[in-house]
Design an enzyme around this catalytic site. Structure first.
Site, PDB file in Angstrom:
ATOM      1  N   GLY A   1       0.841  -1.193   0.000  1.00  0.00           N
ATOM      2  CA  GLY A   1       0.000   0.000   0.000  1.00  0.00           C
ATOM      3  C   GLY A   1       0.873   1.238   0.000  1.00  0.00           C
ATOM      4  N   LYS A   2       0.283   2.351  -0.401  1.00  0.00           N
ATOM      5  CA  LYS A   2       1.062   3.576  -0.510  1.00  0.00           C
ATOM      6  C   LYS A   2       0.147   4.763  -0.295  1.00  0.00           C
ATOM      7  CE  LYS A   2       4.498   5.582  -3.645  1.00  0.00           C
ATOM      8  NZ  LYS A   2       5.013   5.600  -5.009  1.00  0.00           N
ATOM      9  N   GLY A   3       0.669   5.796   0.351  1.00  0.00           N
ATOM     10  CA  GLY A   3      -0.131   6.990   0.581  1.00  0.00           C
ATOM     11  C   GLY A   3       0.747   8.214   0.650  1.00  0.00           C
TER      12      GLY A   3
ATOM     13  N   PHE B   1       1.961   9.885   3.065  1.00  0.00           N
ATOM     14  CA  PHE B   1       3.024   9.949   4.085  1.00  0.00           C
ATOM     15  C   PHE B   1       4.044   8.825   3.938  1.00  0.00           C
ATOM     16  CE2 PHE B   1      -0.396  11.781   7.096  1.00  0.00           C
ATOM     17  CZ  PHE B   1      -0.322  13.003   6.457  1.00  0.00           C
ATOM     18  N   GLY B   2       3.867   7.892   3.021  1.00  0.00           N
ATOM     19  CA  GLY B   2       4.824   6.805   2.894  1.00  0.00           C
ATOM     20  C   GLY B   2       4.215   5.532   2.353  1.00  0.00           C
ATOM     21  N   LYS B   3       4.576   4.384   2.961  1.00  0.00           N
ATOM     22  CA  LYS B   3       4.176   3.083   2.409  1.00  0.00           C
ATOM     23  C   LYS B   3       3.780   2.099   3.509  1.00  0.00           C
ATOM     24  CE  LYS B   3       7.508   3.434  -1.411  1.00  0.00           C
ATOM     25  NZ  LYS B   3       8.392   4.505  -0.931  1.00  0.00           N
ATOM     26  N   VAL B   4       3.070   1.045   3.099  1.00  0.00           N
ATOM     27  CA  VAL B   4       2.821  -0.113   3.957  1.00  0.00           C
ATOM     28  C   VAL B   4       3.526  -1.291   3.308  1.00  0.00           C
ATOM     29  CG1 VAL B   4       1.103  -1.608   5.028  1.00  0.00           C
ATOM     30  CG2 VAL B   4       0.557   0.783   4.584  1.00  0.00           C
TER      31      VAL B   4
ATOM     32  N   LYS C   1       3.589  -0.240   8.680  1.00  0.00           N
ATOM     33  CA  LYS C   1       3.215   1.057   8.118  1.00  0.00           C
ATOM     34  C   LYS C   1       4.257   2.063   8.567  1.00  0.00           C
ATOM     35  CE  LYS C   1      -0.692   4.312   8.340  1.00  0.00           C
ATOM     36  NZ  LYS C   1      -2.107   4.437   8.710  1.00  0.00           N
TER      37      LYS C   1
ATOM     38  N   ASP D   1     -14.569   7.560   9.341  1.00  0.00           N
ATOM     39  CA  ASP D   1     -14.113   7.359   7.955  1.00  0.00           C
ATOM     40  C   ASP D   1     -14.418   5.948   7.459  1.00  0.00           C
ATOM     41  OD1 ASP D   1     -13.040   8.295   5.569  1.00  0.00           O
ATOM     42  OD2 ASP D   1     -10.994   7.731   6.086  1.00  0.00           O
TER      43      ASP D   1
ATOM     44  N   LYS E   1     -15.619   3.275   5.088  1.00  0.00           N
ATOM     45  CA  LYS E   1     -15.806   3.123   3.639  1.00  0.00           C
ATOM     46  C   LYS E   1     -15.198   1.782   3.255  1.00  0.00           C
ATOM     47  CE  LYS E   1     -11.671   5.960   2.953  1.00  0.00           C
ATOM     48  NZ  LYS E   1     -11.149   7.204   2.361  1.00  0.00           N
TER      49      LYS E   1
ATOM     50  N   ASN F   1     -11.494   0.945   3.774  1.00  0.00           N
ATOM     51  CA  ASN F   1     -10.948   0.809   5.134  1.00  0.00           C
ATOM     52  C   ASN F   1     -11.392  -0.481   5.804  1.00  0.00           C
ATOM     53  OD1 ASN F   1      -9.647   3.211   4.941  1.00  0.00           O
ATOM     54  ND2 ASN F   1     -11.032   4.361   6.256  1.00  0.00           N
TER      55      ASN F   1
END
Length: 381
Positions: A56-58, A60-63, A78, A173, A175, A178
């Site tokens: 995963g990626k977002g 602020f960084g990665k999982v 994370k 949140d 959805k 998540n």
């Protein structure tokens, strides 16, 4: 969503690197705690893990899927870049996520935290590794779920939300991104970055946050709202499971917001009377009349839609899930987005050799009390 990543993978997230040098790990205790100070300790380090794949990626960084070298157990790690968090002024959300994770360890449908630790420039959450895929992924593939399957997921989600509410935490949140499935097919709720702590049963808050498709009318209108926003979101997710789209969805965001505020949800007859009644109760625009507004989770628990559910068996995971994801083992990543899993894992994950500048010092000291390790008998060793 994989531990903090939105549909466009831009909401929150994580970031990493790896090498042969052994960095020291910065453990920060609160200055208010007995002996609270900055201390260097070798207890747990980035190099204690082998980093196998990005899952995963977002922003602020990665999982990463990681295997603990000594125990060979698999975890989702994370990793957050401190400087980006500070730049976006997100410290409170990160510390709230850590605080909520600390409280969730014993609930069957909430992701568990094993460790949190930090280096000079990064924060690390070592979490349960869940590889059955996001509910969003499965819903995209199958378009809709039959009612018994949707009921099972809604029941597990509702019990998790009810537990959070009992701790005076509002999730805010919910959805399909998540909501993860574990390898047996049970729900695992993840990503607590938008949680609000300390909200009493009659308490309200006003922070505008959430995801457009699932925003409750009172949030959209920037009014005070309470824990019933979570029941609105559950109604939206249940509707999406049964009908294939969120209840007020439009590609035009302004039109969607207008629908949320002014239109009644369209409840087609392919859903049972009890199902439609539950959706009407959860998607009630007036939060004071919304299902869950008086007795919270108990109102859902005893609704006729959930009459087939034995709640004790549900909590004990004695109900056989209606769908079991096909996974051959922990390294089977078929339910993760190849956009992430095909990315190369950086070779610098174990380094922490920054030049100590004033901004590095600020980042190093910005997250006091972040580090956590379980009691000795539950640790890696």
């Amino acid at each position: 969503m994989i531990h903090g990543l939105a549909r466009d993978t831009g909401q929150s997230g994580v970031g990493w690197e790896k090498d042969k040098k052994k960095p020291q790990v910065l453990h920060l205790t609160s200055p208010d705690a007995p002996g609270g100070h900055l201390s260097w300790t070798p207890e747990i380090k980035p190099c204690d893990f082998d980093y196998l794949r990005i899952i995963g990626k977002g922003s602020f960084g990665k999982v990463l899927l990681a295997r603990h070298k000594e125990t060979t157990k698999y975890y989702a790690v994370k990793v957050l870049q401190k400087k980006i968090i500070l730049k976006k002024k997100e410290q409170k959300h990160i510390m709230a996520e850590r605080s909520v994770l600390m409280k969730n360890i014993k609930h069957p449908f909430l992701v568990g935290l094993h460790y949190s630790f930090q280096t000079t420039d990064k924060l690390y959450f070592v979490l349960d590794y869940v590889n059955g895929g996001e509910l969003f992924y499965h819903l995209q593939r199958e378009r809709i779920f039959l009612e018994p399957r949707a009921r099972f997921y809604a029941a597990e989600i509702a019990s998790a939300l009810g537990y959070l509410h009992s701790l005076h935490i509002v999730y805010r949140d919910l959805k399909p991104e998540n909501i993860l499935l574990d390898s047996q097919g049970h729900i695992v709720l993840t990503d607590f970055g938008l949680c609000k702590e300390g909200l009493e049963p009659n308490g309200t808050t006003t922070t505008f946050c959430g995801t457009p498709e699932y925003l409750a009318p009172e949030v959209l209108q920037k009014q005070a709202y309470d824990r019933t926003v979570d029941w609105w979101c559950l109604g939206s997710v249940l509707y999406e499971m049964l009908y294939g789209l969120p209840p007020f969805y439009s590609r035009n965001t302004a039109e969607m917001y207008s629908n949320i505020l002014h239109k009644a949800p369209v409840l087609k007859p392919n859903v049972s009377n009890a199902g439609r009644d539950l959706l009407e109760g959860l998607l009630q625009k007036d939060r004071t009349k919304r299902l869950g507004g008086k007795d919270d989770f108990l109102e859902l628990k005893y609704h006729s839609f959930f009459s087939p559910i034995n709640w004790e068996d549900l909590m004990a995971k004695k109900i056989t899930p209606p769908f079991v994801p096909s996974v051959s083992g922990p390294t089977d990543l078929r339910h993760f987005d190849p956009e992430f899993t095909h990315l190369p894992v950086s070779s610098s994950l174990c380094t922490d050799t920054l030049t100590v500048t004033s901004s590095v010092k600020e980042a190093a000291g910005a997250f006091p009390g972040f580090s956590y390790g379980p009691p000795a008998e539950h640790s890696f060793m």
